[in-house]
Design a protein around this motif. Structure first.
Motif, PDB file in Angstrom:
ATOM      1  N   UNK A 118       0.790  -1.220   0.000  1.00 26.50           N
ATOM      2  CA  UNK A 118       0.000   0.000   0.000  1.00 26.50           C
ATOM      3  C   UNK A 118       0.824   1.273   0.000  1.00 26.50           C
ATOM      4  N   UNK A 119       0.090   2.395  -0.081  1.00 27.41           N
ATOM      5  CA  UNK A 119       0.714   3.704  -0.097  1.00 27.41           C
ATOM      6  C   UNK A 119       1.556   3.954   1.145  1.00 27.41           C
ATOM      7  N   UNK A 120       1.082   3.515   2.295  1.00 27.22           N
ATOM      8  CA  UNK A 120       1.783   3.802   3.538  1.00 27.22           C
ATOM      9  C   UNK A 120       3.058   2.994   3.676  1.00 27.22           C
ATOM     10  N   UNK A 121       3.258   1.993   2.820  1.00 24.30           N
ATOM     11  CA  UNK A 121       4.434   1.141   2.917  1.00 24.30           C
ATOM     12  C   UNK A 121       5.450   1.400   1.804  1.00 24.30           C
ATOM     13  N   UNK A 122       4.980   1.609   0.569  1.00 26.02           N
ATOM     14  CA  UNK A 122       5.926   1.779  -0.548  1.00 26.02           C
ATOM     15  C   UNK A 122       5.674   3.044  -1.354  1.00 26.02           C
ATOM     16  N   UNK A 123       4.683   3.856  -0.996  1.00 26.76           N
ATOM     17  CA  UNK A 123       4.383   5.040  -1.788  1.00 26.76           C
ATOM     18  C   UNK A 123       3.596   4.687  -3.033  1.00 26.76           C
ATOM     19  N   UNK A 124       3.549   5.599  -4.001  1.00 21.87           N
ATOM     20  CA  UNK A 124       2.775   5.329  -5.209  1.00 21.87           C
ATOM     21  C   UNK A 124       2.735   6.523  -6.141  1.00 21.87           C
ATOM     22  N   UNK A 125       1.624   6.662  -6.844  1.00 17.53           N
ATOM     23  CA  UNK A 125       1.444   7.711  -7.844  1.00 17.53           C
ATOM     24  C   UNK A 125       0.166   8.472  -7.555  1.00 17.53           C
ATOM     25  N   UNK A 126       0.203   9.775  -7.746  1.00 18.68           N
ATOM     26  CA  UNK A 126      -0.984  10.590  -7.535  1.00 18.68           C
ATOM     27  C   UNK A 126      -1.224  11.476  -8.745  1.00 18.68           C
ATOM     28  N   UNK A 185      -0.523  16.218 -14.643  1.00 18.13           N
ATOM     29  CA  UNK A 185       0.600  15.286 -14.682  1.00 18.13           C
ATOM     30  C   UNK A 185       0.626  14.416 -13.430  1.00 18.13           C
ATOM     31  N   UNK A 186       0.905  13.133 -13.637  1.00 13.11           N
ATOM     32  CA  UNK A 186       1.027  12.215 -12.500  1.00 13.11           C
ATOM     33  C   UNK A 186       2.350  12.460 -11.781  1.00 13.11           C
ATOM     34  N   UNK A 187       2.326  12.341 -10.474  1.00 14.77           N
ATOM     35  CA  UNK A 187       3.517  12.550  -9.672  1.00 14.77           C
ATOM     36  C   UNK A 187       3.716  11.380  -8.728  1.00 14.77           C
ATOM     37  N   UNK A 188       4.978  11.099  -8.434  1.00 16.30           N
ATOM     38  CA  UNK A 188       5.295  10.038  -7.488  1.00 16.30           C
ATOM     39  C   UNK A 188       5.205  10.588  -6.075  1.00 16.30           C
ATOM     40  N   UNK A 189       4.688   9.767  -5.172  1.00 12.94           N
ATOM     41  CA  UNK A 189       4.606  10.157  -3.763  1.00 12.94           C
ATOM     42  C   UNK A 189       5.370   9.142  -2.934  1.00 12.94           C
ATOM     43  N   UNK A 190       5.975   9.597  -1.851  1.00  9.03           N
ATOM     44  CA  UNK A 190       6.778   8.720  -1.009  1.00  9.03           C
ATOM     45  C   UNK A 190       5.893   8.022   0.001  1.00  9.03           C
ATOM     46  N   UNK A 191       6.399   6.927   0.526  1.00 12.38           N
ATOM     47  CA  UNK A 191       5.655   6.169   1.528  1.00 12.38           C
ATOM     48  C   UNK A 191       5.556   6.968   2.823  1.00 12.38           C
ATOM     49  N   UNK A 192       4.412   6.872   3.489  1.00 11.55           N
ATOM     50  CA  UNK A 192       4.227   7.589   4.749  1.00 11.55           C
ATOM     51  C   UNK A 192       4.912   6.872   5.900  1.00 11.55           C
ATOM     52  N   UNK A 193       5.186   5.585   5.727  1.00 11.54           N
ATOM     53  CA  UNK A 193       5.886   4.836   6.770  1.00 11.54           C
ATOM     54  C   UNK A 193       7.268   4.396   6.298  1.00 11.54           C
ATOM     55  N   UNK A 194       7.330   3.923   5.075  1.00 14.87           N
ATOM     56  CA  UNK A 194       8.615   3.542   4.520  1.00 14.87           C
ATOM     57  C   UNK A 194       8.970   2.093   4.790  1.00 14.87           C
ATOM     58  N   UNK A 195       9.985   1.642   4.055  1.00 16.05           N
ATOM     59  CA  UNK A 195      10.401   0.251   4.157  1.00 16.05           C
ATOM     60  C   UNK A 195      10.942  -0.082   5.545  1.00 16.05           C
ATOM     61  N   UNK A 196      11.574   0.887   6.217  1.00 15.79           N
ATOM     62  CA  UNK A 196      12.108   0.608   7.548  1.00 15.79           C
ATOM     63  C   UNK A 196      10.997   0.286   8.534  1.00 15.79           C
ATOM     64  N   UNK A 197       9.865   1.003   8.416  1.00 16.90           N
ATOM     65  CA  UNK A 197       8.739   0.727   9.296  1.00 16.90           C
ATOM     66  C   UNK A 197       8.109  -0.623   8.979  1.00 16.90           C
ATOM     67  N   UNK A 198       8.080  -0.955   7.691  1.00 13.95           N
ATOM     68  CA  UNK A 198       7.568  -2.273   7.313  1.00 13.95           C
ATOM     69  C   UNK A 198       8.454  -3.373   7.888  1.00 13.95           C
ATOM     70  N   UNK A 199       9.763  -3.191   7.785  1.00 13.22           N
ATOM     71  CA  UNK A 199      10.680  -4.178   8.339  1.00 13.22           C
ATOM     72  C   UNK A 199      10.504  -4.284   9.852  1.00 13.22           C
ATOM     73  N   UNK A 200      10.285  -3.136  10.517  1.00 14.65           N
ATOM     74  CA  UNK A 200      10.068  -3.160  11.964  1.00 14.65           C
ATOM     75  C   UNK A 200       8.792  -3.909  12.312  1.00 14.65           C
TER      76      UNK A 200
END
Length: 619
Positions: free
Chosen positions: A45-53, A407-422
């Motif tokens: 999901x968006x909160x884990x890996x980001x996405x496109x808006x 134009x579509x833009x990339x958005x960063x994850x709100x938690x990120x991979x480190x939080x997913x790993x945690x």
């Protein structure tokens, strides 16, 4: 007292479970593309890996008035249904500044985001005539004209339509081979059906049309309106000079021209027709002109509308293996569709094409070969995503507003991979503690718990991948929490089963006979507990939105998979263990205290019996 089950063959249940694993593993591996990581990676999901808006700017279809709050909310709901499917794709659709809708989708940039804001006005119109798109071949055409028309992003340029296998796609020329003029039969049909100058138009259209007439000149306007068939400027240089003013018309100005003029004047190219404002030919009671790949069609009034469609779904055509969109009609819509095919078929003496028009463009135009009382099918060179998007657009209806995609833009994850790993680390530690406690308290039975949890985890992982491909299920932090909660439900079922087993042994039964009796007593409780969890998840899924819906869906899926493991692994493996010598050992089985108490009780009972036997009889 509960009665034991009839003798079972645990190998059968274990074989069924093995077959399920093999089938799911095959679907996961062979249903994916790319390397092993691409095949084995679930959608996050968006909160884990980001996405496109992408931001969709709203415009009112009925004029220059700003969109109302009700229109924006209706549009937001339809777009959310289109992009979110079952509500488990974890997409975010929000209204911004009362005029924009912002759509965010997890994962890599997806071109479909730019097409979600299409109005998806569907019309079925009889083809009255067709001619080639001169924008691709005429050197005097506007330099901005594209080589050929192309269907909207949701429809392949090579798409064709059939209906219940009865309508055969007509052979339409491609952009490179389009005929410069219509065939004689097409020309006569066009002449007979040319709309009269007195066609009714809205007041604002009439005003805009008057401005275009002034720009072209009254004489040019009158001459163009008098044309009865497509003009071939390659054979008449005077007409090329006469109508050259049409080259300078914008798509917005082209949209207000009479349908006969749009069709007959070659400088009204498909490039301009395709870029008319959204909703330019939405009036079902007016004739229209629209383009397919390299072809300009003159169309009759619309007699079947998108509102007549009750269901739209995508699938694979079993005959050619290509993706298609199936349309089912409402009862009234089915009658209109059948009447339209009957009219186009005309007893087989003069069969016509029926154009499927989506917004301003012809998706396809099959020749009707007989009366069709069933559903319609839009098929062709669709990709999976194109077919799914078109079905979604048609299923959830037309938008009340038109949208301009930014134009579509990339958005960063709100938690990120480190939080997913945690989070994964925390879940792993918790699972390890459960396993250690199980081995400490249940010993051999703890091995059953560990194996069951491992199997459940593998099933959940494969389900994540498959559901992500099939229905767009995306794992967010909320969904991850749903799977973790399901572990508690699984642990409860272990406790229920094993404690029932101890009760049976305390009542004097051997471990081998206690296993089936404990299963009978525990099974109803386990099913009841899981049913309550499923009902709670279902209610939460249907009444909630956003990430809560994802949590409920994940909890429900994990609970169902836990039941599969309970019935196809836990009980059969316990039956096998009950037949082993290790299961009878107090130190190995995990039933130590119960077995020791029973042994002490049995020894005491035997001693008392022996004492009674040896006691001298009274005189």
């Amino acid at each position: 007292m509960a009665q034991p089950q009839a003798p079972m063959r645990p190998s059968r249940q274990l074989a069924v479970l093995a077959a399920i694993f093999i089938v799911l593993a095959a679907i996961v591996w062979f249903g994916g593309k790319g390397g092993w990581r691409d095949r084995l990676e679930p959608k996050l999901g968006l909160d884990l890996i980001g996405g496109t808006t992408v931001t969709l700017q709203a415009q009112n279809l009925e004029g220059s008035k700003p969109p109302t709050q009700a229109q924006m909310e209706t549009a937001r709901r339809i777009i959310d249904q289109r992009v979110n499917g079952l509500g488990v794709a974890e997409a975010e659709v929000v209204v911004e500044n009362n005029s924009n809708i912002v759509v965010s989708l997890p994962g890599k940039s997806d071109d479909r985001l730019k097409q979600i804001g299409q109005t998806a006005e569907l019309r079925f119109r009889t083809v009255l005539g067709q001619t080639g798109d001169t924008g691709a071949t005429d050197p005097s055409a506007s330099p901005s004209a594209s080589p050929s028309a192309s269907a909207s992003g949701s429809a392949s340029p090579a798409a064709s339509t059939s209906a219940s296998g009865s309508a055969t796609p007509s052979a339409t020329p491609s952009g490179s081979s389009a005929a410069p003029s219509a065939t004689p039969s097409d020309s006569s049909a066009a002449a007979d059906a040319t709309p009269t100058p007195s066609e009714s138009v809205a007041a604002d259209i009439a005003t805009q049309r008057a401005a275009v007439q002034k720009k072209l000149g009254d004489s040019v306007w009158a001459a163009a309106l008098a044309e009865q068939s497509p003009v071939d400027v390659s054979k008449d240089a005077s007409k090329a000079e006469l109508y050259k003013g049409f080259k300078n018309l914008t798509p917005k100005e082209v949209a207000v021209l009479p349908a006969s003029m749009q069709y007959n004047i070659p400088f009204v190219t498909c490039d301009k027709l395709n870029h008319r404002p959204v909703g330019s030919i939405r009036a079902e009671g007016q004739p229209a002109v629209a383009c397919g790949p390299g072809v300009k069609y003159q169309l009759d009034v619309a007699k079947v509308l998108g509102t007549d469609v009750s269901k739209a779904s995508s699938g694979i055509n079993t005959q050619n293996g290509k993706w298609m969109v199936n349309l089912s009609f409402s009862s009234a819509g089915q009658n209109r569709w059948t009447d339209l095919t009957r009219e186009a078929y005309n007893g087989g003496t003069d069969s016509k094409q029926v154009a499927v028009v989506l917004d301003n463009e012809v998706v396809s135009a099959p020749t009707i070969q007989n009366v069709i009382p069933g559903d319609a099918e839009i098929s062709g060179s669709f990709t999976k995503s194109e077919a799914q998007l078109l079905a979604s657009q048609l299923q959830y209806g037309a938008l009340p507003l038109s949208f301009t995609s930014q134009d579509a833009q990339s958005i960063s994850a709100t938690l990120g991979s480190s939080h997913l790993e945690a989070g994964l680390l925390a879940a792993g530690i918790g699972l390890l503690l459960v396993v250690l406690y199980s081995f400490f308290y249940y010993r051999l039975l703890g091995g059953v718990i560990m194996l069951s949890l491992v199997l459940s985890g593998v099933l959940v992982f494969m389900a994540l991948i498959i559901l992500g491909r099939w229905i767009g299920f995306t794992l967010s932090l909320a969904g991850f929490a749903g799977f973790i909660v399901s572990l508690g439900v699984a642990a409860d079922s272990f406790v229920i089963y094993f404690e029932r087993l101890k009760d049976e042994i305390r009542e004097g039964r051997s471990p081998r006979s206690a296993v089936p009796r404990a299963w009978v007593r525990a099974r109803r409780t386990i099913i009841s507990a899981n049913t309550i969890t499923l009902l709670a998840a279902a209610i939460l899924y249907f009444v909630s939105i956003g990430s809560v819906k994802g949590f409920a869906f994940a909890l429900g899926v994990a609970t169902i998979l836990d039941l599969v493991v309970v019935f196809l692994f836990r009980h059969p493996i316990m039956t096998l263990f009950a037949r082993s010598k290790a299961f009878l050992s107090p130190r190995v089985s995990g039933l130590g205290r119960v077995l020791e108490q029973r042994s002490t009780t049995d020894a005491g009972a035997a001693s008392q019996a022996a004492t009674r036997r040896n006691r001298p009889k009274e005189a």
